[in-house]
Design an enzyme around this catalytic site. Structure first.
Site, PDB file in Angstrom:
ATOM      1  N   CYS A  56       0.837  -1.199   0.000  1.00  0.00           N
ATOM      2  CA  CYS A  56       0.000   0.000   0.000  1.00  0.00           C
ATOM      3  C   CYS A  56       0.874   1.252   0.000  1.00  0.00           C
ATOM      4  CB  CYS A  56      -0.911   0.008   1.223  1.00  0.00           C
ATOM      5  SG  CYS A  56      -1.941   1.493   1.341  1.00  0.00           S
ATOM      6  N   GLN A 239     -20.260  -7.233  11.395  1.00  0.00           N
ATOM      7  CA  GLN A 239     -18.953  -7.791  11.056  1.00  0.00           C
ATOM      8  C   GLN A 239     -18.309  -6.943   9.962  1.00  0.00           C
ATOM      9  OE1 GLN A 239     -17.415 -10.155  12.665  1.00  0.00           O
ATOM     10  NE2 GLN A 239     -19.126 -10.852  13.938  1.00  0.00           N
ATOM     11  N   CYS A 360     -13.289 -12.041  19.698  1.00  0.00           N
ATOM     12  CA  CYS A 360     -12.354 -11.101  19.074  1.00  0.00           C
ATOM     13  C   CYS A 360     -11.169 -10.822  19.995  1.00  0.00           C
ATOM     14  CB  CYS A 360     -13.066  -9.803  18.713  1.00  0.00           C
ATOM     15  SG  CYS A 360     -13.823  -8.950  20.115  1.00  0.00           S
TER      16      CYS A 360
END
Length: 402
Positions: A56, A239, A360
């Site tokens: 990136c 999500q 998570c």
């Protein structure tokens, strides 16, 4: 000059001391100024063979990603290792199923920061440990619809942002269009409501909320979950990627097996309740009543689903007790990062044959897993789900059987 020994849970390299060094890899030799146990600007003297060029163009300045400098397999192995280490710390181990890795350009929700300038505005992600905002027009993570909306967020910030504050811009791609929730802005009055409503219509947003108040909604920003269309409350949990949501749904369905009566704890707006209702009667329990209303509305409008009952309840303060759980053949539990210790204690004392767990936070998952195992359950398998590519964030699904 120091050598990186391992990565910490936040993705930073750790050398003896300890000294924390961002964006480094094990066995790399680095040098730089160390301030309060950190080397924030390392120079790599001996790079790891696992190091790659970050794909990136924003990686150097953007704080959104932390692991673009590492080979993909290393990141996957490291994230699974975080889970294994958390389990080992509780004296546990498990079989690991094939991990799920979300595709690039699949992130359907993101929180941007916006700052009004003398001319125009700046919108993007914060730099690492900084209030500097980095524009991200070529982000590899965002769904193209979110990237295409960045000029709209800049326009909104320039017109309605305050010079001395930073806007928080929570943008979600729904099946009906973009859903935007803004906080940190000017105080609402009738004039601002009118201006924002007009702007939202011109921008083609499905919904605009300002400081929690829905200002405009051209159409319900719904999400297709199984056979139902769900419109979560503005800013409601969803999500991050659709592929990860589907991977978690498959894992949960596998874990509960053929159970005909299932309780879904921390059910949200029905991510697991609705798919499972195609073959089982469901009882959804969630602390947020607005999320349950969204679930119920979607279920009532859908066809081919079995009965879903629901209950608004704070499961941290009032967990479902073994007597309440005895009528269920399976449980799904998907708590926030803090885990669900009180509810897990009640599950461990229940007779439910199968439990599907989603987490998570590997550390709190392992803590709760130890409680279940001590109560007579067996941890059958774990699956790592990586829906936050290039970040240190780790999610998982798991199956327990009594």
């Amino acid at each position: 000059m120091i050598t990186i020994l391992r990565l910490g849970h936040h993705g930073d390299g750790i050398a003896e001391g300890p000294v924390f060094v961002p964006r480094t890899l094990p066995d790399e030799v680095v040098t730089g100024e160390i301030v309060q146990g950190r080397m924030d600007a390392p120079r790599i003297l001996t790079p790891s063979p696992l190091r790659i060029k970050a794909p990136c163009p924003h990686y150097r300045n953007c704080g959104g990603c932390a692991l673009q400098h590492a080979q993909a397999k290393f990141v996957t192995d490291w994230k699974e290792g975080v889970i294994r280490q958390a389990l080992a710390a509780q004296g546990l181990s498990a079989e690991f199923r094939t991990p799920h890795i979300s595709d690039l350009h699949s992130r359907r929700r993101a929180s941007f920061s916006g700052r009004r300038l003398k001319r125009g505005a700046l919108v993007g992600f914060h730099a690492r440990a900084s209030d500097v905002i980095t524009p991200v027009p070529d982000c590899l993570i965002l769904h193209p619809d979110l990237t295409a909306a960045l000029p709209l967020l800049e326009e909104l910030t320039a017109r309605f942002g305050a010079r001395k504050t930073t806007l928080s811009l929570s943008l979600t791609r729904s099946d009906a269009g973009l859903d935007l929730a803004v906080s940190g802005g000017k105080l609402l009055d009738d004039a601002l409501r009118a201006e924002l409503g007009q702007w939202a219509g011109q921008a083609g947003l499905a919904r605009l909320a300002w400081e929690g108040e829905v200002i405009a909604q051209t159409q319900p920003p719904f999400h297709q979950i199984a056979r139902a269309q769900i419109t979560p409350p503005s800013g409601g949990f969803l999500q991050a990627t659709k592929p990860a949501e589907q991977a978690l749904q498959i894992a949960v369905s596998t874990a509960v097996g053929n159970a005909a009566q299932i309780v879904d704890l921390f059910a949200g707006c029905g991510t697991f309740t609705l798919p499972l209702a195609e073959r089982a009667e469901m009882h959804a329990v969630e602390g947020d009543a607005d999320m349950l209303r969204a679930l119920d509305a979607g279920w009532r409008q859908a066809t081919g689903l079995k009965r879903i009952t629901h209950e608004a309840r704070d499961l941290f303060r009032r967990p479902l007790l073994p007597a309440e759980l005895k009528r269920f053949e399976a449980a799904v539990i998907d708590p926030p990062r803090a885990g669900a210790e009180a509810q897990t204690v009640a599950l461990a004392a229940s007779t439910i044959p199968r439990i599907a767990a989603v987490s998570c936070n590997p550390a709190t998952f392992a803590r709760d897993a130890k409680i279940l195992v001590a109560g007579g359950y067996r941890l059958e398998w774990v699956q790592m789900v990586d829906q936050f590519r290039f970040s240190p964030h780790v999610e998982l699904a798991a199956q327990f059987t009594r």
